[in-house]
Design a protein around this motif. Structure first.
Motif, mmCIF file in Angstrom:
data_model
loop_
_atom_site.group_PDB
_atom_site.id
_atom_site.type_symbol
_atom_site.label_atom_id
_atom_site.label_comp_id
_atom_site.label_asym_id
_atom_site.label_seq_id
_atom_site.Cartn_x
_atom_site.Cartn_y
_atom_site.Cartn_z
ATOM 1 N N UNK A 162 6.586 4.161 -0.560
ATOM 2 C CA UNK A 162 6.515 4.027 -2.007
ATOM 3 C C UNK A 162 7.877 3.961 -2.659
ATOM 4 N N UNK A 163 8.852 4.690 -2.112
ATOM 5 C CA UNK A 163 10.204 4.684 -2.664
ATOM 6 C C UNK A 163 11.009 3.455 -2.248
ATOM 7 N N UNK A 164 10.433 2.603 -1.410
ATOM 8 C CA UNK A 164 11.147 1.407 -0.987
ATOM 9 C C UNK A 164 12.172 1.646 0.099
ATOM 10 N N UNK A 165 12.066 2.771 0.788
ATOM 11 C CA UNK A 165 12.993 3.057 1.884
ATOM 12 C C UNK A 165 12.636 2.255 3.132
ATOM 13 N N UNK A 166 11.358 1.915 3.275
ATOM 14 C CA UNK A 166 10.890 1.124 4.415
ATOM 15 C C UNK A 166 9.965 0.036 3.899
ATOM 16 N N UNK A 167 9.893 -1.063 4.625
ATOM 17 C CA UNK A 167 9.054 -2.186 4.212
ATOM 18 C C UNK A 167 7.656 -2.125 4.804
ATOM 19 N N UNK A 168 7.499 -1.360 5.877
ATOM 20 C CA UNK A 168 6.199 -1.220 6.527
ATOM 21 C C UNK A 168 6.014 0.221 6.970
ATOM 22 N N UNK A 169 4.766 0.648 7.000
ATOM 23 C CA UNK A 169 4.438 1.967 7.514
ATOM 24 C C UNK A 169 2.979 1.946 7.944
ATOM 25 N N UNK A 170 2.633 2.766 8.905
ATOM 26 C CA UNK A 170 1.239 2.882 9.338
ATOM 27 C C UNK A 170 0.681 4.173 8.759
ATOM 28 N N UNK A 171 -0.362 4.035 7.919
ATOM 29 C CA UNK A 171 -0.934 5.178 7.224
ATOM 30 C C UNK A 171 -2.447 5.070 7.170
ATOM 31 N N UNK A 172 -3.078 6.130 6.665
ATOM 32 C CA UNK A 172 -4.516 6.138 6.489
ATOM 33 C C UNK A 172 -4.914 5.679 5.099
ATOM 34 N N UNK A 173 -6.213 5.562 4.883
ATOM 35 C CA UNK A 173 -6.758 5.128 3.605
ATOM 36 C C UNK A 173 -6.309 6.015 2.448
ATOM 37 N N UNK A 174 -6.023 7.288 2.760
ATOM 38 C CA UNK A 174 -5.593 8.220 1.718
ATOM 39 C C UNK A 174 -4.314 7.777 1.014
ATOM 40 N N UNK A 175 -3.530 6.901 1.649
ATOM 41 C CA UNK A 175 -2.280 6.444 1.039
ATOM 42 C C UNK A 175 -2.517 5.478 -0.117
ATOM 43 N N UNK A 176 -3.670 4.836 -0.155
ATOM 44 C CA UNK A 176 -3.919 3.836 -1.205
ATOM 45 C C UNK A 176 -3.914 4.469 -2.591
ATOM 46 N N UNK A 177 -4.771 5.482 -2.860
ATOM 47 C CA UNK A 177 -4.716 6.074 -4.208
ATOM 48 C C UNK A 177 -3.382 6.737 -4.509
ATOM 49 N N UNK A 178 -2.749 7.311 -3.482
ATOM 50 C CA UNK A 178 -1.444 7.944 -3.695
ATOM 51 C C UNK A 178 -0.414 6.919 -4.174
#
Length: 420
Positions: A261-277
């Motif tokens: 979210x802060x733009x430190x990385x362009x890709x990350x592997x996360x769960x569905x919980x990251x969408x609302x966050x």
């Protein structure tokens, strides 16, 4: 059984439990049966939705009142301690990671005999339901789930001349090179291609994608197998050789979602919980999701889920089942997952809500058929702790991956033997 649980919990833990809040959906009726439900609250929104569901249940089941308890700290330690003291709730959440151990201890009520034809057990995603099956009996019905997916920053991709997310791990590494930016030309990296999580919960799929396993049939760690090393080596190589991936501590963040979210990385592997966050905390970011890249020609994923289970010592089993069946019914699950903060474990509900067609959530649904539950046998916690301790050492270059995994395997298996 109780002595085994006592050793596992290490009952030196003081029973002064912090931050436990007890709530009742409505004032208790002296003529009604009270069913105790315990769980954890991931967010105020989730807790509020649960309260609404329980109020609806009480209105349609006037002879049952629910005492809803939210345990905000050391949840499983609390539950295990109460099971030892015969003071556990009638119904409680059970994470899939903890399920093999607790199911094997004969403290949960098998639910098969309670299930009627109208409940439609076949509607549940089979891998998620089977995660709570033991010796051909079902001990829990999963309330929601998430697999993992690749999150990618569309703006960063466009700036790097990339028009689509990577489909293989080799492509992910190549894309990461294009996405990594050293704007100051002084060795400091401003933007990394990929955010890595050096934990077994995220690396299990890499081991399995290469044909390895976390544990053998006896529950012993198998981290040092040739296949496990093959699966994990690309993660180490990208971090150490390519220098195109970063972990959260490298960029001063608290989670993979935050560094993305802060733009430190362009890709990350996360769960569905990251969408609302991400949508709530970083509203300006334009991102997409895709299935986790293949390792070679093989896909792998990990499914995280939680089930409602029944205490075998419950004095109100019929009423407890009515609560479980209501919450995991098609109607109950549709209401619980309708906001999208969690995904439904019933296939029909996912179709009704359109999550299989949702641009951000379809990748998670697509991952179910090849996902394995986040489990590693009855001694999963021991395996996880030892893996995490040693894998990070290999990631930092303090020892080779083979050495780290050998040490993790040996230490885990010694601890398992001591517990038996």
């Amino acid at each position: 059984m109780k002595s085994k649980l006592l050793r596992y919990v290490a009952i030196a833990w003081a029973v002064a439990i912090a931050l436990i809040s007890c709530q009742s959906a409505t004032p208790l009726d002296a003529n009604a049966v009270t069913v105790k439900l315990s769980g954890w609250g991931a967010s105020p929104t989730e807790q509020s939705l649960m309260q609404q569901l329980l109020q609806d249940f009480e209105q349609t089941h006037p002879k049952i009142k629910i005492r809803y308890e939210v345990i905000n700290d050391q949840y499983m330690d609390v539950i295990k301690t109460r099971l030892i003291g015969d003071a556990a709730p009638d119904v409680f959440y059970l994470d899939v990671f903890q399920a093999p151990f607790l199911v094997s201890q004969n403290v949960l009520e098998p639910l098969d005999s309670y299930v009627g034809s109208d409940f439609d057990s076949a509607d549940f995603e089979a891998p998620l339901l089977n995660a709570f099956r033991y010796e051909n009996r079902i001990y829990g019905f999963p309330k929601d789930f998430s697999t993992l997916a690749l999150f990618y920053n569309k703006t960063m991709f466009a700036a790097a001349g990339l028009s689509r997310p990577p489909e293989t791990w080799d492509e992910l590494r190549e894309f990461s090179k294009k996405l990594t930016i050293d704007s100051n030309k002084d060795g400091r990296i401003e933007q990394y291609g990929f955010g890595v999580a050096p934990e077994l919960a995220r690396q299990a799929m890499m081991i399995r994608a290469a044909g390895g396993e976390l544990a053998n049939s006896e529950g012993r760690a198998t981290f040092a197998s040739e296949k496990a090393i093959v699966g994990l080596q690309p993660v180490i190589d990208q971090y150490r050789q390519d220098r195109t991936s970063a972990q959260k501590s490298d960029v001063g963040t608290n989670s993979g979602s935050e560094m993305f979210g802060q733009g430190k990385v362009a890709m990350v592997i996360e769960g569905n919980w990251a969408i609302p966050y991400l949508q709530e905390t970083f509203a300006d970011i334009e991102f997409g999701t895709a299935e986790v890249p293949k390792l070679g020609d093989r896909r792998s994923n990990t499914a995280f889920t939680v089930a409602y289970v029944m205490n075998q010592q419950s004095e109100h089993k019929s009423e407890a089942w009515q609560l479980i069946s209501y919450l995991t019914s098609k109607a109950g699950m549709q209401r619980w997952t309708s906001t999208g903060f969690a995904l439904p474990t019933r296939k029909s509900v996912a179709k009704t809500l359109g999550f299989d067609r949702d641009p951000l959530r379809s990748a998670f649904i697509a991952g179910v058929p090849y996902a394995q539950p986040w489990q590693a046998g009855a001694y999963a916690e021991t395996l996880m702790n030892n893996f995490d301790n040693q894998f990070i050492s290999a990631l930092l270059g303090e020892q080779s991956l083979s050495e780290a995994m050998q040490r993790a395997e040996e230490a885990a298996n010694q601890q398992i033997e001591a517990m038996q």
